[in-house]
Design a protein around this motif. Structure first.
Motif, PDB file in Angstrom:
ATOM      1  N   LEU A 100       0.835  -1.198   0.000  1.00  0.00           N
ATOM      2  CA  LEU A 100       0.000   0.000   0.000  1.00  0.00           C
ATOM      3  C   LEU A 100       0.870   1.249   0.000  1.00  0.00           C
ATOM      4  CD1 LEU A 100      -2.718  -1.042   2.602  1.00  0.00           C
ATOM      5  CD2 LEU A 100      -2.989  -0.868   0.122  1.00  0.00           C
ATOM      6  N   ARG A 101       0.338   2.308  -0.595  1.00  0.00           N
ATOM      7  CA  ARG A 101       1.045   3.581  -0.731  1.00  0.00           C
ATOM      8  C   ARG A 101       2.402   3.374  -1.396  1.00  0.00           C
ATOM      9  NH1 ARG A 101      -1.930   3.794   3.935  1.00  0.00           N
ATOM     10  NH2 ARG A 101      -3.357   5.585   4.051  1.00  0.00           N
ATOM     11  N   ALA A 102       2.381   2.594  -2.472  1.00  0.00           N
ATOM     12  CA  ALA A 102       3.603   2.271  -3.200  1.00  0.00           C
ATOM     13  C   ALA A 102       3.247   1.962  -4.647  1.00  0.00           C
ATOM     14  CB  ALA A 102       4.321   1.078  -2.555  1.00  0.00           C
TER      15      ALA A 102
ATOM     16  N   LEU B 129       6.235   7.876 -15.534  1.00  0.00           N
ATOM     17  CA  LEU B 129       6.716   7.423 -14.229  1.00  0.00           C
ATOM     18  C   LEU B 129       6.738   8.567 -13.217  1.00  0.00           C
ATOM     19  CD1 LEU B 129       9.599   4.943 -15.119  1.00  0.00           C
ATOM     20  CD2 LEU B 129       7.486   4.423 -13.898  1.00  0.00           C
ATOM     21  N   GLN B 130       7.086   9.752 -13.658  1.00  0.00           N
ATOM     22  CA  GLN B 130       7.085  10.902 -12.756  1.00  0.00           C
ATOM     23  C   GLN B 130       5.676  11.199 -12.247  1.00  0.00           C
ATOM     24  OE1 GLN B 130       8.902  14.117 -14.923  1.00  0.00           O
ATOM     25  NE2 GLN B 130      10.856  13.045 -15.160  1.00  0.00           N
ATOM     26  N   ALA B 131       4.670  11.063 -13.124  1.00  0.00           N
ATOM     27  CA  ALA B 131       3.284  11.295 -12.700  1.00  0.00           C
ATOM     28  C   ALA B 131       2.837  10.226 -11.706  1.00  0.00           C
ATOM     29  CB  ALA B 131       2.366  11.300 -13.915  1.00  0.00           C
ATOM     30  N   LEU B 132       3.191   8.968 -11.956  1.00  0.00           N
ATOM     31  CA  LEU B 132       2.828   7.896 -11.036  1.00  0.00           C
ATOM     32  C   LEU B 132       3.534   8.067  -9.699  1.00  0.00           C
ATOM     33  CD1 LEU B 132       2.917   4.851 -13.489  1.00  0.00           C
ATOM     34  CD2 LEU B 132       0.933   6.161 -12.737  1.00  0.00           C
ATOM     35  N   GLU B 133       4.772   8.545  -9.750  1.00  0.00           N
ATOM     36  CA  GLU B 133       5.525   8.779  -8.525  1.00  0.00           C
ATOM     37  C   GLU B 133       4.841   9.850  -7.672  1.00  0.00           C
ATOM     38  OE1 GLU B 133       8.720   8.137  -5.876  1.00  0.00           O
ATOM     39  OE2 GLU B 133       8.069   7.028  -7.641  1.00  0.00           O
ATOM     40  N   ARG B 134       4.289  10.869  -8.318  1.00  0.00           N
ATOM     41  CA  ARG B 134       3.594  11.924  -7.571  1.00  0.00           C
ATOM     42  C   ARG B 134       2.355  11.361  -6.874  1.00  0.00           C
ATOM     43  NH1 ARG B 134       4.986  15.033 -12.159  1.00  0.00           N
ATOM     44  NH2 ARG B 134       2.900  14.756 -13.051  1.00  0.00           N
ATOM     45  N   LEU B 135       1.671  10.423  -7.537  1.00  0.00           N
ATOM     46  CA  LEU B 135       0.505   9.800  -6.917  1.00  0.00           C
ATOM     47  C   LEU B 135       0.896   9.069  -5.635  1.00  0.00           C
ATOM     48  CD1 LEU B 135      -1.563   8.254  -9.859  1.00  0.00           C
ATOM     49  CD2 LEU B 135      -2.233  10.111  -8.360  1.00  0.00           C
ATOM     50  N   VAL B 136       1.987   8.316  -5.715  1.00  0.00           N
ATOM     51  CA  VAL B 136       2.433   7.555  -4.547  1.00  0.00           C
ATOM     52  C   VAL B 136       2.866   8.499  -3.436  1.00  0.00           C
ATOM     53  CG1 VAL B 136       4.130   5.885  -3.715  1.00  0.00           C
ATOM     54  CG2 VAL B 136       3.073   5.571  -5.959  1.00  0.00           C
ATOM     55  N   GLU B 137       3.552   9.577  -3.798  1.00  0.00           N
ATOM     56  CA  GLU B 137       3.995  10.535  -2.789  1.00  0.00           C
ATOM     57  C   GLU B 137       2.817  11.210  -2.086  1.00  0.00           C
ATOM     58  OE1 GLU B 137       6.512  13.133  -4.944  1.00  0.00           O
ATOM     59  OE2 GLU B 137       8.251  11.793  -4.915  1.00  0.00           O
ATOM     60  N   GLN B 138       1.674  11.277  -2.760  1.00  0.00           N
ATOM     61  CA  GLN B 138       0.472  11.846  -2.154  1.00  0.00           C
ATOM     62  C   GLN B 138      -0.265  10.848  -1.262  1.00  0.00           C
ATOM     63  OE1 GLN B 138      -1.808  13.228  -5.499  1.00  0.00           O
ATOM     64  NE2 GLN B 138      -0.252  14.731  -6.116  1.00  0.00           N
ATOM     65  N   GLY B 139       0.279   9.620  -1.152  1.00  0.00           N
ATOM     66  CA  GLY B 139      -0.303   8.627  -0.261  1.00  0.00           C
ATOM     67  C   GLY B 139      -1.235   7.643  -0.914  1.00  0.00           C
ATOM     68  N   HIS B 140      -1.218   7.538  -2.247  1.00  0.00           N
ATOM     69  CA  HIS B 140      -2.086   6.612  -2.960  1.00  0.00           C
ATOM     70  C   HIS B 140      -1.320   5.341  -3.316  1.00  0.00           C
ATOM     71  CE1 HIS B 140      -4.939   9.849  -3.089  1.00  0.00           C
ATOM     72  NE2 HIS B 140      -4.133  10.609  -3.816  1.00  0.00           N
ATOM     73  N   THR B 141      -2.048   4.334  -3.755  1.00  0.00           N
ATOM     74  CA  THR B 141      -1.475   3.055  -4.171  1.00  0.00           C
ATOM     75  C   THR B 141      -1.687   2.876  -5.667  1.00  0.00           C
ATOM     76  OG1 THR B 141      -1.915   2.064  -2.013  1.00  0.00           O
ATOM     77  CG2 THR B 141      -1.505   0.561  -3.836  1.00  0.00           C
ATOM     78  N   VAL B 142      -0.647   2.450  -6.384  1.00  0.00           N
ATOM     79  CA  VAL B 142      -0.719   2.247  -7.826  1.00  0.00           C
ATOM     80  C   VAL B 142      -0.331   0.801  -8.129  1.00  0.00           C
ATOM     81  CG1 VAL B 142       0.123   2.968 -10.086  1.00  0.00           C
ATOM     82  CG2 VAL B 142      -0.142   4.659  -8.257  1.00  0.00           C
ATOM     83  N   ILE B 143      -1.164   0.116  -8.912  1.00  0.00           N
ATOM     84  CA  ILE B 143      -0.868  -1.239  -9.370  1.00  0.00           C
ATOM     85  C   ILE B 143      -0.957  -1.251 -10.884  1.00  0.00           C
ATOM     86  CG2 ILE B 143      -1.541  -3.671  -9.312  1.00  0.00           C
ATOM     87  CD1 ILE B 143      -2.724  -3.206  -6.570  1.00  0.00           C
ATOM     88  N   LEU B 144       0.130  -1.645 -11.544  1.00  0.00           N
ATOM     89  CA  LEU B 144       0.199  -1.666 -12.998  1.00  0.00           C
ATOM     90  C   LEU B 144       0.370  -3.084 -13.504  1.00  0.00           C
ATOM     91  CD1 LEU B 144       2.890   1.116 -13.575  1.00  0.00           C
ATOM     92  CD2 LEU B 144       0.455   1.451 -13.335  1.00  0.00           C
ATOM     93  N   VAL B 145      -0.289  -3.397 -14.614  1.00  0.00           N
ATOM     94  CA  VAL B 145       0.070  -4.559 -15.423  1.00  0.00           C
ATOM     95  C   VAL B 145       1.007  -4.031 -16.496  1.00  0.00           C
ATOM     96  CG1 VAL B 145      -0.762  -6.328 -17.007  1.00  0.00           C
ATOM     97  CG2 VAL B 145      -2.106  -5.737 -14.984  1.00  0.00           C
ATOM     98  N   GLU B 146       2.244  -4.470 -16.496  1.00  0.00           N
ATOM     99  CA  GLU B 146       3.239  -3.819 -17.353  1.00  0.00           C
ATOM    100  C   GLU B 146       4.373  -4.771 -17.729  1.00  0.00           C
ATOM    101  OE1 GLU B 146       4.278  -1.866 -19.820  1.00  0.00           O
ATOM    102  OE2 GLU B 146       2.961  -0.454 -18.768  1.00  0.00           O
ATOM    103  N   HIS B 147       4.977  -4.494 -18.916  1.00  0.00           N
ATOM    104  CA  HIS B 147       6.135  -5.257 -19.395  1.00  0.00           C
ATOM    105  C   HIS B 147       7.371  -4.380 -19.525  1.00  0.00           C
ATOM    106  CE1 HIS B 147       3.403  -8.490 -20.332  1.00  0.00           C
ATOM    107  NE2 HIS B 147       2.726  -7.750 -21.172  1.00  0.00           N
ATOM    108  N   HIS B 148       7.205  -3.074 -19.510  1.00  0.00           N
ATOM    109  CA  HIS B 148       8.323  -2.189 -19.834  1.00  0.00           C
ATOM    110  C   HIS B 148       9.404  -2.266 -18.763  1.00  0.00           C
ATOM    111  CE1 HIS B 148      10.547   1.429 -20.971  1.00  0.00           C
ATOM    112  NE2 HIS B 148       9.917   1.360 -22.130  1.00  0.00           N
ATOM    113  N   HIS B 149      10.650  -2.399 -19.215  1.00  0.00           N
ATOM    114  CA  HIS B 149      11.775  -2.597 -18.306  1.00  0.00           C
ATOM    115  C   HIS B 149      11.941  -1.437 -17.331  1.00  0.00           C
ATOM    116  CE1 HIS B 149      14.368   0.305 -20.502  1.00  0.00           C
ATOM    117  NE2 HIS B 149      13.594  -0.038 -21.511  1.00  0.00           N
TER     118      HIS B 149
END
Length: 567
Positions: A253-255, A492-512
């Protein structure tokens, strides 16, 4: 009438809470009547064969004991089926069944099915154009697609591929790089020549081309980010949807969490059909087994669930970034406040191209007309009355800082940021779009012209521009689709801002790059279909490369060796 509509909508929503989807009792989910199912070939009816994995279907058809008379009829049919099964298996889709619902396919699976339709044509002298065939594909699957494309080329065809994946570039015969930036900042051919070996590239061209720089100089991994404080865990116990083998999975959570694995490993089933569906029921206060899992734990910390996929942002060409994000509402308010609009009695509705009043009635606000060309299909031509501007003359005479409503819709996001100075509500949405790398899009660009990756980022921008009610869980399905490596860093910078605001992000992803930037990785596999559905690895991305059973870890190791920075 408005109140009746609201009551009917709420009543339907309450009823749908208790609706469950189940196989039809009459046909057992086969969608075929009793007469069709009564016909069998050596003990197999059509529903039984369609339910088999394609690999199994090919093997069974090969071993059916046809008599000489039966083989005269069945031989050509079986040969054609086996040919198509062979192409699909070569593309790594042998785990699919013929009766699989197309709505359950991932973006990569759908893309490869379209590719299979072209690969199965034994013709030469064709020009075959493929738009990002690697979209939604694991690197292991991409290698198979490259082999199929080379086979099409070797039959005497010309293959043109629009791609961002460096593996495709390294296997190409000829490379054309366009840039240096998106939209108005692009459109220039930076390189046009052989792909391997690349000749000496001028320093100025190398500086402007991120693609050539990566191919020639390799890449360096970014410095590892500090480990986040433990914010708790969201757990799924006994996930069993589709091919998932009752696995137990945990998300931080929050990651930033990333779910990886080859196509067909069970990623979408875990994230959307189990976790997403289960959490939606929990947050709505429903009882029962949540979405194919025995139990979901830790969900009490989450206030809201936002699931973002790659489906179009609108069902009609009238939908565009301005209307979808809600940007067009404050823009129309601004035009309605102008002195010219007030003196003429023009309200906010006058500046909508979806309703009568201010739109061009000749094209009903579309800006174009469709002309039938008989057997050649339909052709879109600009409206002769409004010349593609969508509005009537009186509406276009109302201007803000010298620009009409039509001219505003033709602005890019970057241009609009400079134009709407001081309009905070408008700028908040514009800045969010720009922060996701969408500054090149025009506000009125038709949704049908947007890629899946652009549509998903517009949906993400819409959510980011709204104030979050509390701890929010964001589920994203391959958001890097259609993105260059430079755009991935912006995402990635936008997703990082979400996490820093205390949210949780879950991605289905292949990108290295996304995998290496994650806080926690869950890798599913080891294979596809019945050979997948297991949790192969769970932990920090640094340890994934050392997992011997992970095809994702193998791909990361191989990429590191190929793109290791040159001394």
């Amino acid at each position: 009438p408005v109140m009746e509509t609201i009551l009917k909508r709420d009543r339907n929503r309450n009823i749908l809470r208790f609706v469950r989807t189940a196989p039809c009792r009459a046909c057992g989910g086969t969608r075929l009547g009793p007469r069709a199912r009564s016909v069998s070939v050596h003990g197999y009816d059509i529903a039984a064969l369609a339910a088999l994995q394609l690999d199994e279907l090919g093997a069974i058809l090969q071993g059916l004991p046809f008599s000489p008379a039966e083989r005269v009829i069945a031989g050509p049919i079986v040969s054609e089926v086996q040919k198509q099964v062979g192409v699909l298996s070569a593309l790594g889709l042998g785990y699919l069944s013929a009766d699989r619902d197309s709505t359950t396919l991932s973006g990569g699976e759908s893309q490869r099915l379209r590719l299979a339709a072209q690969a199965g044509i034994a013709l030469s002298g064709l020009i075959c154009i493929f738009d990002e065939p690697s979209a939604g594909m694991h690197p292991h699957d991409a290698r198979q697609v490259i082999g199929v494309l080379k086979g099409i080329r070797d039959r005497g065809n010309t293959v043109i591929v629009v791609e961002h994946d460096d593996a495709f570039m390294r296997h190409a015969d000829w490379l054309i790089d366009i840039g240096p930036g998106p939209g108005l900042h692009g459109g220039e051919v930076l390189y046009n020549g052989p792909a391997h070996p690349l000749p000496a590239i001028p320093a100025e061209t190398l500086r402007r081309s991120r693609t050539l720089s990566m191919l020639l100089e390799g890449e360096s991994d970014t410095a590892p980010r500090a480990v986040r404080d433990d914010g708790g865990w969201l757990t799924v116990t006994g996930a069993s949807a589709r091919n998932l083998c009752r696995i137990d999975v945990a998300f931080r959570l929050r990651a930033l969490n990333v779910v990886t694995g080859v196509s067909g490993a069970g990623k979408s089933a875990l994230v959307h059909e189990v976790l997403g569906a289960g959490l939606e029921k929990k947050l709505e206060g429903q009882e029962g087994v949540p979405g194919g899992a025995v139990q979901i734990g830790g969900w009490e910390a989450i206030r809201k669930l936002i699931s973002i996929d790659q489906s179009p942002i609108g069902r009609t060409p009238r939908s565009n970034p301005a209307t979808y994000t809600g940007l067009f509402d404050p823009v129309r308010d601004l035009f309605a406040r102008q002195e010219e609009a007030v003196s003429r009695g023009f309200g906010k509705g006058r500046f909508s191209f979806n309703t009568e009043g201010g739109r061009c009635e000749s094209c009903e606000g579309a800006g174009y007309r469709q002309e039938g060309m008989h057997f050649l299909g339909t052709v879109e031509v600009p409206c002769e009355t409004c010349e593609g501007r969508r509005f009537d003359r009186a509406t276009l005479e109302v201007k803000v800082a010298g620009k009409s409503i039509s001219e505003v819709l033709e602005m890019t996001v970057e241009e609009a940021i400079g134009f709407f100075t001081g309009e905070e509500k408008i700028l908040r949405i514009l800045h969010t779009l720009d922060s996701l790398g969408l500054g090149y899009l025009t506000l009125g660009q038709r949704s049908s012209t947007l890629s899946g990756g652009e549509a998903q980022r517009i949906k993400l921008a819409t959510e980011l521009a709204r104030p979050a009610p509390g701890h929010t869980l964001y589920l994203l399905d391959e958001p890097t689709t259609g993105l260059h490596d430079a755009d991935v860093q912006v995402l990635l910078q936008a997703l990082e801002r979400l996490v820093e605001q205390g949210h949780t992000v879950i991605l289905v992803e292949h990108h290295h790059a996304v995998i290496r930037a994650a806080d926690h990785v869950n890798d599913l596999g080891p294979g596809s279909g019945r050979h997948g559905g297991q949790l192969v690895y769970a932990g920090a991305p640094a340890g994934l490369e050392d997992c011997p059973d992970s095809l994702t870890g193998q791909a990361l190791r191989e990429r590191r060796e190929v793109l290791e920075p040159k001394a």
